[in-house]
Design a protein around this motif. Sequence first.
Motif, short mmCIF file in Angstrom:
data_model
loop_
_atom_site.label_atom_id
_atom_site.label_comp_id
_atom_site.label_asym_id
_atom_site.label_seq_id
_atom_site.Cartn_x
_atom_site.Cartn_y
_atom_site.Cartn_z
N ALA A 164 -3.99 -7.61 1.69
CA ALA A 164 -5.43 -7.54 1.45
C ALA A 164 -5.77 -6.96 0.07
CB ALA A 164 -6.10 -6.72 2.54
N ARG A 209 -8.56 -0.13 -3.23
CA ARG A 209 -8.15 -1.34 -3.95
C ARG A 209 -9.22 -1.78 -4.96
NH1 ARG A 209 -8.56 -4.32 1.67
NH2 ARG A 209 -10.78 -4.79 1.65
N ARG A 258 -7.28 -12.81 -1.32
CA ARG A 258 -8.66 -12.64 -0.86
C ARG A 258 -9.51 -13.84 -1.27
NH1 ARG A 258 -9.12 -7.62 1.25
NH2 ARG A 258 -11.24 -8.14 1.82
N ARG A 287 -4.21 -10.32 8.95
CA ARG A 287 -3.07 -10.09 9.85
C ARG A 287 -2.20 -11.33 9.92
NH1 ARG A 287 -3.38 -5.69 13.82
NH2 ARG A 287 -5.09 -4.32 13.26
N ARG A 346 -6.98 4.02 18.90
CA ARG A 346 -5.96 3.00 18.63
C ARG A 346 -4.65 3.32 19.38
NH1 ARG A 346 -5.91 -1.09 15.04
NH2 ARG A 346 -7.96 -1.25 16.00
N ALA A 397 -10.42 1.20 9.77
CA ALA A 397 -9.48 0.82 10.83
C ALA A 397 -9.82 1.50 12.15
CB ALA A 397 -8.06 1.24 10.40
N ALA A 398 -9.80 0.71 13.22
CA ALA A 398 -9.94 1.21 14.59
C ALA A 398 -11.25 1.96 14.86
CB ALA A 398 -8.74 2.11 14.95
N ARG A 434 -14.10 -5.62 6.33
CA ARG A 434 -14.23 -4.49 5.41
C ARG A 434 -15.23 -4.78 4.29
NH1 ARG A 434 -11.19 -3.60 8.81
NH2 ARG A 434 -9.40 -2.21 8.98
N ASP A 435 -15.35 -6.07 3.93
CA ASP A 435 -16.14 -6.46 2.74
C ASP A 435 -17.16 -7.54 3.09
OD1 ASP A 435 -14.33 -8.47 3.34
OD2 ASP A 435 -14.00 -9.03 1.24
N SER A 472 -2.85 -4.97 5.44
CA SER A 472 -3.56 -4.18 4.42
C SER A 472 -2.85 -4.29 3.07
CB SER A 472 -3.80 -2.74 4.86
OG SER A 472 -2.70 -1.93 4.63
N THR A 506 -12.48 -11.00 10.94
CA THR A 506 -11.83 -11.41 9.68
C THR A 506 -10.51 -10.67 9.45
OG1 THR A 506 -12.99 -9.82 8.27
CG2 THR A 506 -14.08 -11.95 8.64
N LYS A 515 -15.12 -1.70 15.65
CA LYS A 515 -15.84 -2.88 15.14
C LYS A 515 -15.62 -4.10 16.00
CE LYS A 515 -13.66 -3.40 11.34
NZ LYS A 515 -12.61 -2.40 11.52
N ASP A 525 -7.47 0.47 1.75
CA ASP A 525 -8.68 -0.37 1.84
C ASP A 525 -9.81 0.16 0.95
OD1 ASP A 525 -7.33 -1.96 3.65
OD2 ASP A 525 -8.34 -1.18 5.42
N ARG A 578 -3.92 3.01 5.79
CA ARG A 578 -4.73 1.80 5.61
C ARG A 578 -6.10 2.13 5.02
NH1 ARG A 578 -5.89 -1.95 9.92
NH2 ARG A 578 -5.30 -0.51 11.56
O1 CDP Z 1 -8.56 -3.75 13.84
P1 CDP Z 1 -8.40 -2.85 12.65
O2 CDP Z 1 -9.68 -2.18 12.27
O3 CDP Z 1 -7.26 -1.90 12.80
O4 CDP Z 1 -7.95 -3.77 11.42
P2 CDP Z 1 -8.36 -5.25 11.07
O5 CDP Z 1 -9.86 -5.37 11.03
O6 CDP Z 1 -7.62 -6.20 11.94
O7 CDP Z 1 -7.83 -5.40 9.57
C1 CDP Z 1 -6.47 -5.33 9.22
C2 CDP Z 1 -6.40 -5.09 7.71
O8 CDP Z 1 -6.91 -6.27 7.06
C3 CDP Z 1 -7.26 -3.96 7.18
O9 CDP Z 1 -6.59 -2.72 7.14
C4 CDP Z 1 -7.64 -4.43 5.78
O10 CDP Z 1 -6.67 -4.07 4.84
C5 CDP Z 1 -7.64 -5.94 5.90
N1 CDP Z 1 -8.99 -6.51 5.93
C6 CDP Z 1 -9.66 -6.67 4.74
O11 CDP Z 1 -9.17 -6.28 3.69
N2 CDP Z 1 -10.87 -7.28 4.71
C7 CDP Z 1 -11.45 -7.69 5.83
N3 CDP Z 1 -12.63 -8.32 5.77
C8 CDP Z 1 -10.80 -7.52 7.08
C9 CDP Z 1 -9.57 -6.89 7.10
#
Ligand code: CDP
Length: 203
Positions: A80, A165, A86, A38, A135, A11-12, A108-109, A77, A33, A15, A162, A158
Amino acid sequence: MSFTIAIDGPAAAGKGTISKAVAAHFMMAHLDTGLLYRAVGAQVIAGSDPLKVAQSLQAEDLQRPGLRTAEVAQAASQVAVMADVRAELLEFQRRFARRDGGAVLDGRDIGTVILPDAEVKLFVTADATIRAQRRYKELLEGGFTTSFEQVLSDVLARDTRDRGRATAPMVVAADAVVIDTSDMSMETAIAAAISAVQKGISS
Ligand code: CDP
């Protein structure tokens, strides 16, 4: 021909900014993604069933206002963690990635599950306190009222969810280039990412 760049990280970590800049530099499409999760999370807060929302999610849902709040981030999250949610969102991401001209996907994945064969994989990270500071600044600039302590605890919660899981946990892909942006300005981080992609393209 499709060419994919996977950018993962906690998170934050920056990216989003880095992915947009990389996509603009190489003239590729970009998909954040996190917005998928969200968008589902936001509708769950409004009382909808997560799986039903994921099954009927449309590209326009990613443009809705209010997806950037801390409350929606936590709800994202939480949904997710759900394997069925997913699974519903997987094809949307792969379809996006297959477009001509190539695509940058961040999440994330992406490098581990969505696009294990991505031509270039980056894992963008930073110290949790620094991520929370960034953030916190973004949220204040966006007009939200919060405290640094609250943002830090949200980011840590988060991260834990993340990473922990069972389905598609956030891990560094074996073939990813790790960029730790803790001591970098965003400009330096973007330059490091572009240079890593360039190396990946020429190798
Ligand atoms: O912008 P930030 O990094 O805070 O979060 P985000 O990329 O908008 O993602 C929000 C939440 O979605 C994450 O905390 C993950 O739990 C989930 N996520 C995920 O599981 N897999 C992804 N490919 C993208 C987000």
